[in-house]
Design a protein around this motif. Sequence first.
Motif, PDB file in Angstrom:
ATOM      1  N   GLY A  11       0.790  -1.234   0.000  1.00 20.49           N
ATOM      2  CA  GLY A  11       0.000   0.000   0.000  1.00 20.49           C
ATOM      3  C   GLY A  11       0.813   1.270   0.000  1.00 20.49           C
ATOM      4  N   LYS A  12       2.119   1.179   0.185  1.00 22.88           N
ATOM      5  CA  LYS A  12       2.939   2.392   0.168  1.00 22.88           C
ATOM      6  C   LYS A  12       3.152   2.824  -1.282  1.00 22.88           C
ATOM      7  N   PRO A  13       3.092   4.125  -1.557  1.00 21.07           N
ATOM      8  CA  PRO A  13       3.093   4.596  -2.947  1.00 21.07           C
ATOM      9  C   PRO A  13       4.435   4.452  -3.648  1.00 21.07           C
ATOM     10  N   TYR A  14       4.341   4.272  -4.975  1.00 16.62           N
ATOM     11  CA  TYR A  14       5.527   4.270  -5.829  1.00 16.62           C
ATOM     12  C   TYR A  14       6.023   5.700  -5.993  1.00 16.62           C
ATOM     13  N   ALA A  65      13.613   4.973  -1.728  1.00 12.44           N
ATOM     14  CA  ALA A  65      14.050   3.710  -1.150  1.00 12.44           C
ATOM     15  C   ALA A  65      13.507   3.510   0.259  1.00 12.44           C
ATOM     16  N   GLY A  66      12.316   4.073   0.537  1.00 14.44           N
ATOM     17  CA  GLY A  66      11.657   3.844   1.813  1.00 14.44           C
ATOM     18  C   GLY A  66      12.046   4.852   2.864  1.00 14.44           C
ATOM     19  N   PRO A  67      11.432   4.766   4.006  1.00 16.25           N
ATOM     20  CA  PRO A  67      10.485   3.702   4.396  1.00 16.25           C
ATOM     21  C   PRO A  67       9.034   3.956   3.993  1.00 16.25           C
ATOM     22  N   ASP A  68       8.723   5.156   3.456  1.00 16.78           N
ATOM     23  CA  ASP A  68       7.322   5.471   3.166  1.00 16.78           C
ATOM     24  C   ASP A  68       6.972   5.396   1.685  1.00 16.78           C
ATOM     25  N   ARG A  69       7.960   5.492   0.821  1.00 12.58           N
ATOM     26  CA  ARG A  69       7.762   5.435  -0.630  1.00 12.58           C
ATOM     27  C   ARG A  69       8.870   4.599  -1.246  1.00 12.58           C
ATOM     28  N   PHE A  70       8.563   3.983  -2.384  1.00 13.62           N
ATOM     29  CA  PHE A  70       9.551   3.113  -3.015  1.00 13.62           C
ATOM     30  C   PHE A  70       9.441   3.173  -4.526  1.00 13.62           C
ATOM     31  N   ASP A  71      10.602   2.963  -5.194  1.00 12.77           N
ATOM     32  CA  ASP A  71      10.537   2.461  -6.564  1.00 12.77           C
ATOM     33  C   ASP A  71      10.882   0.974  -6.490  1.00 12.77           C
ATOM     34  N   CYS A  72      10.949   0.304  -7.645  1.00  7.26           N
ATOM     35  CA  CYS A  72      11.040  -1.162  -7.589  1.00  7.26           C
ATOM     36  C   CYS A  72      12.308  -1.642  -6.882  1.00  7.26           C
ATOM     37  N   PHE A  93      15.346  -2.248   0.376  1.00  7.62           N
ATOM     38  CA  PHE A  93      14.851  -1.981   1.726  1.00  7.62           C
ATOM     39  C   PHE A  93      14.478  -3.275   2.451  1.00  7.62           C
ATOM     40  N   VAL A  94      13.725  -4.158   1.806  1.00  6.72           N
ATOM     41  CA  VAL A  94      13.251  -5.352   2.504  1.00  6.72           C
ATOM     42  C   VAL A  94      14.402  -6.316   2.805  1.00  6.72           C
ATOM     43  N   HIS A  95      15.406  -6.342   1.931  1.00  7.27           N
ATOM     44  CA  HIS A  95      16.572  -7.177   2.240  1.00  7.27           C
ATOM     45  C   HIS A  95      17.338  -6.604   3.432  1.00  7.27           C
ATOM     46  N   PRO A 101       5.277  -1.245  -8.682  1.00  8.61           N
ATOM     47  CA  PRO A 101       5.224  -1.372 -10.145  1.00  8.61           C
ATOM     48  C   PRO A 101       5.561  -0.115 -10.947  1.00  8.61           C
ATOM     49  N   GLU A 102       4.881   0.993 -10.687  1.00  8.68           N
ATOM     50  CA  GLU A 102       5.065   2.174 -11.538  1.00  8.68           C
ATOM     51  C   GLU A 102       4.420   3.386 -10.892  1.00  8.68           C
ATOM     52  N   SER A 103       4.656   4.557 -11.486  1.00  7.84           N
ATOM     53  CA  SER A 103       4.100   5.804 -10.973  1.00  7.84           C
ATOM     54  C   SER A 103       2.574   5.722 -10.918  1.00  7.84           C
ATOM     55  N   GLY A 104       1.994   6.187  -9.820  1.00  5.59           N
ATOM     56  CA  GLY A 104       0.551   6.131  -9.623  1.00  5.59           C
ATOM     57  C   GLY A 104       0.078   4.838  -8.986  1.00  5.59           C
ATOM     58  N   ASP A 105       0.959   3.899  -8.813  1.00  3.17           N
ATOM     59  CA  ASP A 105       0.609   2.611  -8.209  1.00  3.17           C
ATOM     60  C   ASP A 105       1.202   2.539  -6.792  1.00  3.17           C
ATOM     61  N   VAL A 106       0.982   1.409  -6.132  1.00  6.03           N
ATOM     62  CA  VAL A 106       1.490   1.200  -4.773  1.00  6.03           C
ATOM     63  C   VAL A 106       2.180  -0.153  -4.707  1.00  6.03           C
ATOM     64  N   VAL A 107       2.933  -0.359  -3.653  1.00  6.31           N
ATOM     65  CA  VAL A 107       3.529  -1.676  -3.413  1.00  6.31           C
ATOM     66  C   VAL A 107       2.401  -2.688  -3.271  1.00  6.31           C
ATOM     67  N   ARG A 108       2.478  -3.749  -4.054  1.00  8.32           N
ATOM     68  CA  ARG A 108       1.392  -4.727  -4.028  1.00  8.32           C
ATOM     69  C   ARG A 108       1.884  -6.073  -4.550  1.00  8.32           C
TER      70      ARG A 108
END
Length: 250
Positions: free
Chosen positions: A149-152, A157-164, A170-172, A228-235
């Motif tokens: 649910g966190k936005p792309y 690189a986190g913790p509140d927003r991410f790219d792929c 971050f999770v590693h 996935p991409e701009s406008g999407d969220v971690v899912r």
Amino acid sequence: MPTSAKRRLASAGIACAAGAGALFAAAPDAAAIVKTQQTLDAAPTPVPTGTQVTFTGALTRLGDRPVAEQKVDLEWRGGADQPWSVSNSGTTDAAGKAAIPATVTVSAEWRISYHGDRVNDPAVSPVVGVRSQQPVGQRVVDSAAAQAGKPYSYGAAGPDRFDCSGLTQFVHKQVGIDLPRTSRDQRAALADVSKSDLKPGDLLFFADGGSVYHTGIFAGDGKMWAAPESGDVVRLQNIWTDAYTVGRAW
């Protein structure tokens, strides 16, 4: 003959006539007469959940002499406020040693218990704690799922927003593994893993003309966690193509 002497002779006559076996039989609730000691060797900890661990210990009596061919129980409990349960049982060998396997599914305390007999006292070993831990790959998956649910955001690189690749890095990091920042550098840093050996927690790299453009974390069942991409969220998303390579950081 004095009365006290007559009483002693009478008592001795009864004992001789009855015999040792009958004496034990006549007092089944009497305490056993030989002290025993139950030990438990150290066990590995932590261990991945579902790992089979063999617990070993020795049952001895006075003079550290072995107590052979006796049943002992391997017991466990989830915490000091919980009752003990029998996981498995074994029999001591000629050296008084027992090796009892058990599958570790939760963090717990373990001990070996000997219930005694008419000669030998019961004994319980010291307690050994074993911590159960999810395999590293599953912990990577769980860490990714926790970011759902966190936005792309490109370059985040986190913790509140991410790219792929920010997500995969971050999770590693949450499980103690350092990865390079970009998906291209992550791909270059990791050896190839065969698709036939694909496991949850592996990294999937998608390339176009040799240039990596996307990465995600394999979750099993044809799905992966990704930003996935701009406008999407971690899912959790379906793996839409088989044109990917696999890397493993653990």
